[in-house]
Design a protein around this motif. Structure first.
Motif, mmCIF file in Angstrom:
data_model
loop_
_atom_site.group_PDB
_atom_site.id
_atom_site.type_symbol
_atom_site.label_atom_id
_atom_site.label_comp_id
_atom_site.label_asym_id
_atom_site.label_seq_id
_atom_site.Cartn_x
_atom_site.Cartn_y
_atom_site.Cartn_z
ATOM 1 N N PRO A 126 0.842 -1.201 0.000
ATOM 2 C CA PRO A 126 0.000 0.000 0.000
ATOM 3 C C PRO A 126 0.877 1.250 0.000
ATOM 4 C CG PRO A 126 0.082 -0.974 2.194
ATOM 5 C CD PRO A 126 0.780 -1.935 1.274
ATOM 6 N N ASP A 127 0.392 2.327 -0.612
ATOM 7 C CA ASP A 127 1.167 3.571 -0.622
ATOM 8 C C ASP A 127 1.499 3.958 0.822
ATOM 9 O OD1 ASP A 127 0.994 3.599 -3.348
ATOM 10 O OD2 ASP A 127 -0.712 4.977 -3.418
ATOM 11 N N PRO A 128 2.794 4.175 1.115
ATOM 12 C CA PRO A 128 3.181 4.363 2.530
ATOM 13 C C PRO A 128 2.972 5.782 3.073
ATOM 14 C CG PRO A 128 5.138 4.260 1.137
ATOM 15 C CD PRO A 128 3.962 4.020 0.234
ATOM 16 N N TRP A 129 2.826 6.780 2.184
ATOM 17 C CA TRP A 129 2.682 8.173 2.628
ATOM 18 C C TRP A 129 3.642 8.463 3.785
ATOM 19 C CZ3 TRP A 129 0.346 11.014 -0.793
ATOM 20 C CH2 TRP A 129 -0.655 10.451 -1.595
ATOM 21 N N PRO A 130 4.954 8.441 3.503
ATOM 22 C CA PRO A 130 5.929 8.523 4.596
ATOM 23 C C PRO A 130 6.010 9.891 5.306
ATOM 24 C CG PRO A 130 7.041 8.439 2.457
ATOM 25 C CD PRO A 130 5.579 8.273 2.184
ATOM 26 N N LYS A 131 5.582 10.968 4.618
ATOM 27 C CA LYS A 131 5.685 12.277 5.283
ATOM 28 C C LYS A 131 4.613 12.393 6.371
ATOM 29 C CE LYS A 131 7.740 14.805 1.521
ATOM 30 N NZ LYS A 131 7.475 15.552 0.291
ATOM 31 N N LYS A 132 5.023 12.954 7.503
ATOM 32 C CA LYS A 132 4.121 13.027 8.655
ATOM 33 C C LYS A 132 2.804 13.726 8.303
ATOM 34 C CE LYS A 132 5.181 13.004 13.469
ATOM 35 N NZ LYS A 132 6.026 13.396 14.540
ATOM 36 N N ARG A 133 2.918 14.788 7.514
ATOM 37 C CA ARG A 133 1.702 15.547 7.213
ATOM 38 C C ARG A 133 0.741 14.792 6.281
ATOM 39 N NH1 ARG A 133 5.434 17.967 3.758
ATOM 40 N NH2 ARG A 133 4.685 18.346 1.640
ATOM 41 N N HIS A 134 1.239 13.712 5.654
ATOM 42 C CA HIS A 134 0.379 12.910 4.780
ATOM 43 C C HIS A 134 -0.121 11.633 5.464
ATOM 44 C CE1 HIS A 134 2.525 14.856 1.121
ATOM 45 N NE2 HIS A 134 1.464 15.552 1.474
ATOM 46 N N ALA A 135 0.284 11.432 6.714
ATOM 47 C CA ALA A 135 -0.008 10.140 7.369
ATOM 48 C C ALA A 135 -1.514 9.839 7.394
ATOM 49 C CB ALA A 135 0.564 10.114 8.776
ATOM 50 N N LYS A 136 -2.339 10.880 7.406
ATOM 51 C CA LYS A 136 -3.789 10.625 7.469
ATOM 52 C C LYS A 136 -4.332 9.995 6.167
ATOM 53 C CE LYS A 136 -5.270 15.410 6.429
ATOM 54 N NZ LYS A 136 -3.950 16.039 6.309
ATOM 55 N N ARG A 137 -3.511 10.030 5.119
ATOM 56 C CA ARG A 137 -3.936 9.387 3.853
ATOM 57 C C ARG A 137 -3.675 7.891 3.861
ATOM 58 N NH1 ARG A 137 -1.589 13.623 -0.667
ATOM 59 N NH2 ARG A 137 -2.336 15.496 0.363
ATOM 60 N N ARG A 138 -2.972 7.397 4.863
ATOM 61 C CA ARG A 138 -2.658 5.973 4.889
ATOM 62 C C ARG A 138 -3.930 5.132 5.001
ATOM 63 N NH1 ARG A 138 2.610 5.545 8.929
ATOM 64 N NH2 ARG A 138 4.153 5.835 7.271
ATOM 65 N N LEU A 139 -3.845 3.945 4.409
ATOM 66 C CA LEU A 139 -4.979 3.026 4.468
ATOM 67 C C LEU A 139 -5.196 2.522 5.895
ATOM 68 C CD1 LEU A 139 -7.068 1.260 2.926
ATOM 69 C CD2 LEU A 139 -5.248 -0.437 2.660
ATOM 70 N N PHE A 140 -4.107 2.122 6.542
ATOM 71 C CA PHE A 140 -4.234 1.476 7.841
ATOM 72 C C PHE A 140 -4.321 2.499 8.961
ATOM 73 C CE2 PHE A 140 -2.666 -1.981 5.271
ATOM 74 C CZ PHE A 140 -3.447 -3.033 5.713
ATOM 75 N N GLU A 141 -5.531 2.696 9.447
ATOM 76 C CA GLU A 141 -5.776 3.514 10.639
ATOM 77 C C GLU A 141 -6.970 2.857 11.336
ATOM 78 O OE1 GLU A 141 -8.673 5.487 10.612
ATOM 79 O OE2 GLU A 141 -9.071 4.675 8.624
ATOM 80 N N PRO A 142 -7.235 3.204 12.592
ATOM 81 C CA PRO A 142 -8.190 2.400 13.369
ATOM 82 C C PRO A 142 -9.575 2.237 12.731
ATOM 83 C CG PRO A 142 -6.938 3.816 14.832
ATOM 84 C CD PRO A 142 -6.524 4.196 13.427
ATOM 85 N N ASP A 143 -10.130 3.278 12.102
ATOM 86 C CA ASP A 143 -11.483 3.138 11.535
ATOM 87 C C ASP A 143 -11.511 2.113 10.412
ATOM 88 O OD1 ASP A 143 -12.534 4.954 13.233
ATOM 89 O OD2 ASP A 143 -12.661 6.603 11.779
ATOM 90 N N PHE A 144 -10.475 2.183 9.549
ATOM 91 C CA PHE A 144 -10.421 1.213 8.443
ATOM 92 C C PHE A 144 -10.253 -0.197 8.995
ATOM 93 C CE2 PHE A 144 -7.748 -1.548 5.826
ATOM 94 C CZ PHE A 144 -8.642 -1.777 4.793
ATOM 95 N N VAL A 145 -9.358 -0.344 9.954
ATOM 96 C CA VAL A 145 -9.072 -1.683 10.488
ATOM 97 C C VAL A 145 -10.324 -2.272 11.152
ATOM 98 C CG1 VAL A 145 -7.717 -2.922 12.235
ATOM 99 C CG2 VAL A 145 -6.598 -1.323 10.669
ATOM 100 N N ARG A 146 -11.074 -1.431 11.861
ATOM 101 C CA ARG A 146 -12.308 -1.910 12.495
ATOM 102 C C ARG A 146 -13.291 -2.393 11.414
ATOM 103 N NH1 ARG A 146 -13.818 2.690 14.887
ATOM 104 N NH2 ARG A 146 -11.941 2.511 16.134
ATOM 105 N N ALA A 147 -13.423 -1.581 10.342
ATOM 106 C CA ALA A 147 -14.364 -1.942 9.271
ATOM 107 C C ALA A 147 -13.894 -3.208 8.541
ATOM 108 C CB ALA A 147 -14.492 -0.786 8.293
ATOM 109 N N ALA A 148 -12.586 -3.329 8.339
ATOM 110 C CA ALA A 148 -12.047 -4.498 7.643
ATOM 111 C C ALA A 148 -12.275 -5.751 8.493
ATOM 112 C CB ALA A 148 -10.560 -4.302 7.350
#
Ligand SMILES: C[S@@+](CC[C@H](N)C(=O)[O-])C[C@H]1O[C@@H](n2cnc3c(N)ncnc32)[C@H](O)[C@@H]1O
Length: 216
Positions: A126-148
């Protein structure tokens, strides 16, 4: 509108400065469809369903579909050109149990995938969005993980691989924090996704991390 041009489809009409709505409608559905997906009618048959988010040119999913004809597969890919290439590959291989759709995989899982309806979710490189200011674009965050986790059948698998080791640590943290899933012991080794990215990185000798989580 210029003479001779028909109006743009509703889904492409945007207001300058405001991003377009996430793409969550499947081929054949009206733009903006947000009801739970009926997998049996989408695939024209019942049976296990697996999805891949970020399916790229479709190598992994077409290989899986060829090897496991009893399972139906959907590739959710945000780039329209990759979606076309992958669909053409499936058609060339004569596969009827795999479809590719231009979708925002994250919004699709959050908004449309019914509870306990997937045997597996695959997410490779998955696109890693390594810059801190882009981290919210990452796929893996709690809401997505809960839904998955909710979308998986009991025992259903969430399979992840990446070459971005710091991102893998962040993924591991958020997956381990979700009570509905557990890591499959030993799943960091002994398998390979075989995607285009994985083959390229393997050749280059690049370190990669993998893991599989399972719905309890
Ligand atoms: C680094 S590539 C990996 C492609 C493929 N999984 C592989 O391993 O060869 C990441 C892919 O994810 C797609 N992508 C990024 N964000 C996405 C999203 N929200 N939904 C679906 N696909 C997405 C990109 O267009 C790209 O094809």
């Amino acid at each position: 509108m210029r003479a001779g041009l028909s109006p743009a489809p509703k889904e492409f009409v945007t207001t300058p400065g405001i991003p377009p709505p996430p793409k969550i409608a499947l081929p054949g559905e009206a733009p903006g469809t947000a009801t739970p997906v009926d997998w049996a009618s989408f695939f024209g048959r019942s049976g296990p369903v697996e999805i891949e988010i970020g399916s790229g040119r479709g190598r992994f999913l077409t290989d899986e579909a060829a090897a496991r004809p009893g399972t139906s597969f959907l590739g959710a890919e945000i780039e329209v050109e990759y979606t076309r290439i992958a669909q053409a590959r499936a058609e060339k291989m004569g596969l009827t149990n795999v479809r590719f759709a231009r979708l925002d995989g994250k919004s699709f899982v959050l908004a449309r995938v019914p509870e306990a309806s997937l045997a597996a979710i695959h997410v490779f490189f998955p696109d890693p969005w390594p810059k801190k200011r882009h981290a919210k674009r990452r796929l893996f965050e709690p809401d997505f993980v809960r839904a998955a986790a909710r979308a998986l059948v009991p025992g259903g698998l969430l399979r992840v691989a990446t070459d971005n080791l710091p991102y893998f640590e962040a993924i591991r943290e958020v997956l381990d924090a979700e009570p509905a899933i557990e890591k499959v012991p030993g799943s960091e080794a002994g398998w390979s996704s075989g995607t285009d990215y994985e083959r390229k990185y393997e050749k280059a000798g690049r370190p990669m991390a993998r893991g599989v989580w399972r719905r309890r």
